[in-house]
Design a protein around this motif. Structure first.
Motif: not given
Length: 850
Positions: A498-505
């Motif tokens: 979840a953190i990885d997706v948020a970071y990418a966005n």
């Protein structure tokens, strides 16, 4: 008793100002920009050209000034309104005869300005003003005061006023007077050895009796340390060998100028050589309780009752409320004393946990006593209502001071207003947030900030132990990159994803904001102006960690810093009890390329980043949300030129404003309101209803109540929701007019054609358009930043973005032909302003081009 009163006639050197504040009231011109500590005795001088009105004068007194000094022309306006004890009259020698009996009785003394003053004239003035204080300011610039003249004036009963420009800390100055010499000049001793009996006290309590000499008094004044005269051994620098040193807060003389009182802060085991606080015996009462609680804060074992109180704010709060209730119910003298003692114990426990001493409380009481403006003294509505309700049920008066516990069965609902029926004053009240006394908060955090600024790592780790409840940091508060890898047992793989997706966005959105090319404009032929962006070199990111861990804040601050290219990124967050950082925040720190993690929270973290310590890098700008302590510390350091640090924006409690019409889904609206109401009891939640039928409003209220009861932070929402409001409006335009005046942190649009109404938004931190755009997405992962302006600051501040981490530099390149075009214009304007060198810099070049 005052020996002399320093007049701050200009910007005074900081070291001199510190010394002057120890020896009595300082006189400060009303329009002076000199920064004076809030608890320093001071008189405000209103000269003839002062532009303040009466309300502003009273405000100065309310803020802690001892007295105001007003010219005779102001007397009629001030006398009778401001207590006589708070007013001095400013006079020239020639205008004494114009003072009426009413004015004379309405002041506590006079400040007399005159080129020459003698004892006979002062004696006649004292008779005329019936023994009131006579301050004298000699105005002959060619004859500054000498020790002999100070002695003469004090013997005549006058208090000399000495401009700070005539004072110095140096010895042997030709044109200035040493502060110590000025202070000791009028002292007299009736002892054969020439010494002065000196009472040493702390917080109004006597520690002992010693003796002082001229030399010891001067050293104490200049160093701020307790220095006395031993009758056997000469100068006695208190604590020089034992470590029980004293910081001198003030030095006073008695009415006969033959004995002294030192008000000190005693360190170490105490004042007495028997390792007791006082030579007159051990502490008792409140001083003993304070010392005991301070000891238990540092040493109480885990599991003990006092340790539980320090570690569990909810338990302590409940005990304070319980004891307040029991005190209000007490009837006999013995019961009142018993219950008051219990309440004081728990109240002082809270103070100790917050680093507040009895001396701090006494200073606050002294400040309150100085207020000229008085509140009506009525109880707040919730206490009045609680009393009335309890009286009806029990038939007796309930405790007015006990905080009412929300009724668990009562509906959790907001207050409703119809905007068209509100007066302008009522509408203005709807726009207000809870009042935060910034000055009071800054006064509370100043000792913390000053401790870190002067004490570095040692002071910082002591404060981390006290406030962050982490006592294991022994060597350094800083963790330096590279940070260790985290295993799946430390960080849940689902959370990692979840953190990885948020970071990418978040990175995608913020990377698009970065300025990579320079702006280049030819303003006229041969004149090219440019603007280009550069990263702020060193930034500090504050990630709160109180009631919840906030990896999302680490992303929202770290990603734009990373995109902007900041060289040093210090992420500050409160440590856990074992000194570690939550794995979620640690992982985010690795993702955003933080160079260091500061294991500290609160004002102490802000101070460490602002000033730097032995191990903590100093930063150029501090970002991040936090409680009122963090906010006050950020505001304090950004105004300190020694820190040379800026901040992102002022911050306050979280807030949301939802605009909804008849097309809204009541469950969606309620969920959006609750998503902010759960942040804290002071969170701000507003629903602006556009022609909503009553059944829809009732449906929203029912959803608020039902959803809140099913959520884990329902107790917080029981307090925040009743303070929140529903505002009924009749049109979309009326709704947006109110919203733009409110300037919310988050604005959510539940409207039939929500995208088309975005054009009506003038003031908001971030806008969430349509029923499927919950504010939660912006908080975590959609890509926009969740660090946003609150408290109405969306009128003038943007939320954090990539450009927040950049500064913009302009340049200009002018050719010879360009200078021929623009040079004559520049020279003309420079001549107009009388700046000949500016004009010359252009003309000398133009002559070479002819």
């Amino acid at each position: 008793m005052t020996v002399f009163a320093p007049l701050l006639d200009g910007q005074v050197d900081e070291a001199l100002l510190v010394v002057l504040q120890r020896i009595g009231p300082v006189i400060v011109p009303a329009l002076s920009s000199q920064q004076i500590s809030g608890d320093v005795p001071r008189y405000i001088l209103l000269d003839h050209d002062t532009s303040l009105n009466l309300d502003e004068v009273i405000q100065k007194l309310d803020q802690g000034a001892e007295k105001v000094i007003v010219p005779l022309a102001w007397a009629k306006e001030v006398v009778g309104v401001v207590p006589a004890s708070r007013v001095l009259l400013l006079l020239d020698a020639s205008s004494v005869s114009a003072v009426s009996e009413t004015v004379r009785n309405g002041v506590s003394g006079v400040l007399l300005k005159s080129p020459a003053l003698d004892a006979d004239f002062i004696t006649s003035m004292s008779r005329f003003f019936k023994g009131q204080d006579i301050h004298v300011l000699p105005t002959d610039p060619g004859a500054p005061l000498t020790p002999a003249k100070i002695r003469e004036l004090r013997q005549a009963g006058a208090i000399p006023v000495i401009p700070a420009s005539q004072l110095t800390l140096a010895e042997g100055a030709v044109s200035q007077l040493n502060v110590g010499d000025a202070y000791t000049a009028p002292l007299v001793s009736d002892r054969p050895d020439g010494l002065y009996p000196t009472v040493v006290s702390e917080g109004g309590r006597s520690l002992g009796l010693v003796y002082s000499s001229i030399a010891s008094v001067k050293e104490s004044i200049l160093t701020g340390k307790g220095v006395y005269q031993s009758r056997k051994h000469g100068l006695w620098r208190k604590g020089e060998t034992s470590g029980a040193v004293q910081d001198v807060r003030s030095i006073k003389v008695d009415c006969d100028l033959d004995s002294l009182e030192f008000e000190v802060v005693q360190h170490g085991v105490g004042f007495c050589h028997l390792n007791r606080a006082s030579c007159f015996g051990h502490n008792k009462g409140l001083p003993l309780l304070e010392r005991t609680l301070q000891s238990r804060l540092a040493e109480a074992p885990e599991g003990s009752y006092t340790r539980r109180l320090f570690n569990d704010p909810a338990l302590l709060r409940a005990k304070i409320m319980e004891e307040a209730d029991e005190l209000c119910r007490a009837e006999t003298k013995e019961e009142v004393a018993f219950e008051a003692a219990d309440l004081i114990y728990f109240a002082l426990t809270k103070c100790t946990a917050a680093g507040v001493s009895i001396a701090d409380i006494e200073r606050s009481l002294d400040q309150k006593a100085k207020k000229v403006t008085r509140r009506p003294g009525n109880a707040k509505p919730q206490w009045v209502n609680a009393e009335a309700s309890s009286s009806k049920v029990n038939g007796s008066a309930p405790p007015a001071a006990a905080a009412p516990k929300p009724d668990q069965d009562a509906p959790i609902r907001m207050r409703t207003y119809t905007l068209s029926e509100c007066s302008p004053a009522e509408r203005a009240r709807l726009l207000k947030r809870p009042v935060l006394n910034s000055d009071a908060m800054i006064a509370k955090v100043r000792p913390i900030v000053d401790a870190v600024r002067t004490g570095g790592d040692a002071a910082l780790m002591k404060l981390v132990a006290q406030f962050d409840r982490c006592t294991v940091l022994k060597d350094t508060p800083i963790l330096r990159a590279p940070f260790p890898e985290l295993s799946d047992t430390e960080l849940d793989p689902e959370v990692r994803k979840a953190i990885d997706v948020a970071y990418a966005n978040v990175r995608t959105f913020h990377a698009a904001q970065a300025e990579t090319t320079a702006l280049r404009v030819e303003t006229m032929p041969g004149v090219v102006c440019s603007r280009f962006a550069r990263p702020i070199a060193r930034v500090g990111l504050y990630v709160p960690g109180g009631t919840a861990i906030l990896p999302s804040t680490a992303l929202m601050l770290g990603v734009p810093a990373q995109v902007a290219g900041c060289q040093e990124v210090v992420l500050a967050t409160p440590p856990r009890a074992d000194g570690s950082i939550s794995p979620e925040v640690m992982y985010c720190a690795k993702l955003v390329g933080a160079s260091a993690i500061l294991r500290a929270g609160g004002a102490q973290a802000v101070a460490a980043m602002a000033y730097g310590t032995e191990t903590v890098p100093k930063v150029d700008k501090i970002f991040g949300p936090g409680n009122q302590w963090v906010t006050a510390a950020k505001m304090l350091v950004q105004n300190d030129t020694d820190a040379l640090v800026s901040i992102d924006m002022p911050a306050g409690p979280s807030e949301v404003l939802v605009i909804a019409d008849e097309t809204c889904n009541p469950a969606f609206v309620a969920s959006d309101l609750l998503s902010q109401a759960e942040h804290g009891v002071d969170s701000q939640v507003v629903l602006v209803a556009v022609n909503l039928p009553e059944h829809t409003i009732s449906a929203i209220e029912a959803e608020v109540d039902a959803q809140a009861r099913a959520l884990p932070r329902v107790d917080i929402m029981r307090e925040s929701i009743p303070k929140s409001i529903i505002v009924k409006t009749t049109s979309v335009q009326e709704a947006f007019s109110f919203s733009n005046d409110y300037a919310p942190e988050h604005l959510i649009l539940h409207l039939a054609d929500a995208p088309s109404t975005v054009a009506l938004v003038q003031n908001a931190g971030s806008v969430f358009v349509g029923p499927y755009s919950p504010e939660s997405c912006g908080d975590y992962a959609s890509g926009t930043n969740h660090t946003l302006p609150t408290n109405g600051y969306a009128r003038q501040f943007s939320g954090v973005n990539t450009q927040s981490f950049q500064k913009h530099i302009t340049s200009q390149e002018i050719t010879a032909s360009g200078l021929k075009n623009v040079g004559p214009v520049v020279a003309t304007l420079a001549d107009c302003e009388g700046l000949g060198a500016h004009a010359n810099a252009v003309r000398i070049r133009l002559r070479t081009l002819q």
